[in-house]
Enzyme design. Structure first.
Site, mmCIF file in Angstrom:
data_model
loop_
_atom_site.group_PDB
_atom_site.id
_atom_site.type_symbol
_atom_site.label_atom_id
_atom_site.label_comp_id
_atom_site.label_asym_id
_atom_site.label_seq_id
_atom_site.Cartn_x
_atom_site.Cartn_y
_atom_site.Cartn_z
ATOM 1 N N GLY A 16 0.816 -1.198 0.000
ATOM 2 C CA GLY A 16 0.000 0.000 0.000
ATOM 3 C C GLY A 16 0.857 1.258 0.000
ATOM 4 N N CYS A 17 0.203 2.406 -0.188
ATOM 5 C CA CYS A 17 0.945 3.665 -0.301
ATOM 6 C C CYS A 17 1.634 4.051 1.001
ATOM 7 C CB CYS A 17 0.021 4.777 -0.784
ATOM 8 S SG CYS A 17 -1.492 4.999 0.190
ATOM 9 N N TYR A 18 0.890 4.066 2.108
ATOM 10 C CA TYR A 18 1.511 4.395 3.393
ATOM 11 C C TYR A 18 2.587 3.370 3.785
ATOM 12 C CZ TYR A 18 -1.934 8.085 4.523
ATOM 13 O OH TYR A 18 -2.701 9.227 4.547
ATOM 14 N N ALA A 31 5.977 4.117 1.688
ATOM 15 C CA ALA A 31 6.800 5.240 2.137
ATOM 16 C C ALA A 31 7.365 4.994 3.530
ATOM 17 C CB ALA A 31 5.980 6.525 2.115
#
Length: 354
Positions: free
Chosen positions: A158-160, A163
């Site tokens: 996922g995006c979170y 990062a």
């Protein structure tokens, strides 16, 4: 020979970003883009930026063309991939799933956080985790399966989690992080991370000129980050919504172990060595922090580091584009690895300067 490609859920923000990347990818032939809601509508009518770039129209999710595709991306909400992925993999396709359905290795954890049964647990053991910089061996095994004529499944991070994990993993794996104490993450995303359908939180009139925390202590990306970093029960993750279309910034506060270096220069050296040879990750010079504007539209991840010597805490910050490295670009990067192509194929590394 071009690799025939389909995108299920192509009308959403991640799906249409995938469409943009796939159309210019030198080795992919995009033959099907699906959306039940927009079936029959030309892509360029819904997204005029594609005018002159493609004559494709959206079709339904059961489009027979998908059954002839070598590569299928699933840009669908969670639970949808549970029914789609097994059939596609069984027939020998390479499937890259952008949803959460196959990210969590323990189906009980998935069921607890997503409040729905996991109906394809047998496929979890065969699933490669799609975060190439941290799990290259997973993608290598998927590539071997494909080379042997078998289907392959990649579950993109996922995006979170992308990062956050890129910011924290080198320190965690080096043993720099104390074995006790919370790892605190504050992350901020643009509104496209919430999907195409407007809500009371993401409607322009409510999101503009506003910054707020959401999913506090309950966000579903928490167990995924804990799984990646092996920090079960230690993560305090708080996401925030920013009045921006795209971009994501994650700030990770890591308590340092007693024998970890307490100066930023030594930590920077370890991070640079860890990410050497990875084309999309940039570890910035000491004293420089990443900006979302520096990575928007690209598959890049910029990392900045600082050490709070008094508190013995490492602050690691990572900026990505939530729709590219956090979704569509990472999916293509994973597909490139499984297909034996350069990871950079079809992907930008330089953002628009202004």
């Amino acid at each position: 020979m071009a690799i025939t490609t389909g995108i299920v859920g192509a009308a959403g923000f991640a799906g249409i970003e995938l469409t943009r990347i796939a159309l210019r990818h030198p080795d992919l032939e995009l033959v099907a883009v699906t959306s039940n809601e927009l079936a029959g509508t030309p892509v360029s009518c819904e997204y005029p930026g594609f005018s002159g770039a493609t004559d494709l129209a959206f079709t339904t999710h059961d489009d027979p063309a998908l059954d002839a595709c070598d590569l299928v991306f699933l840009a669908v909400p969670h639970t949808a991939a549970l029914s789609m992925a097994p059939r596609l993999v069984d027939r020998g396709a390479t499937v890259v799933d952008l949803s959460a359905d196959f990210r969590l290795k323990d189906p009980a954890v998935y069921e607890r956080w997503y409040a729905t049964p996991h109906t394809a647990p047998d496929l979890l053991a065969r699933t490669a985790f799609g975060l190439p910089e941290l799990f290259p061996d997973d993608l290598a095994r998927a590539a071997e399966a494909r080379e042997a004529g078998k289907g392959a499944l990649v579950a993109c991070a996922g995006c979170y989690p992308t990062a956050t994990s890129l910011a924290a993993a080198p320190a965690v794996r080096a043993g720099f992080v104390a074995e006790e104490g919370a790892v605190v993450v504050d992350a901020i995303s643009g509104v496209t991370g919430a999907g195409k359908k407007a809500t009371a939180r993401t409607h322009f009139c409510f999101a503009d000129e506003n910054l707020e925390a959401y999913g506090v202590a309950t966000h579903r990306h928490t167990p995924e980050i804990e799984q990646i970093l092996d920090l079960k029960g230690r993560l305090v993750f708080t996401p925030h919504l920013a009045p921006a279309k795209r971009g994501l910034l994650s700030t990770v506060n890591l308590p340092l172990s007693s024998d970890a270096p307490a100066d930023a220069a030594s930590v920077l050296e370890r991070y640079r060595a860890f990410y050497e040879g990875n084309p999309f990750v940039r570890v910035l010079p000491e004293g420089v922090m990443p900006k979302t504007s520096s990575v928007v539209g690209t598959n890049g991840a910029h990392i900045g580091l600082a050490v709070n010597e008094r508190a013995r805490v490492l602050i690691a910050v990572c900026a990505i584009d939530n729709l590219v490295k956090g979704a569509a670009g990472q999916a293509v990067q994973c597909a490139n690895a499984v297909l034996g192509l350069p990871q950079t194929a079809g992907l930008d590394v330089v953002a628009a300067p202004v």
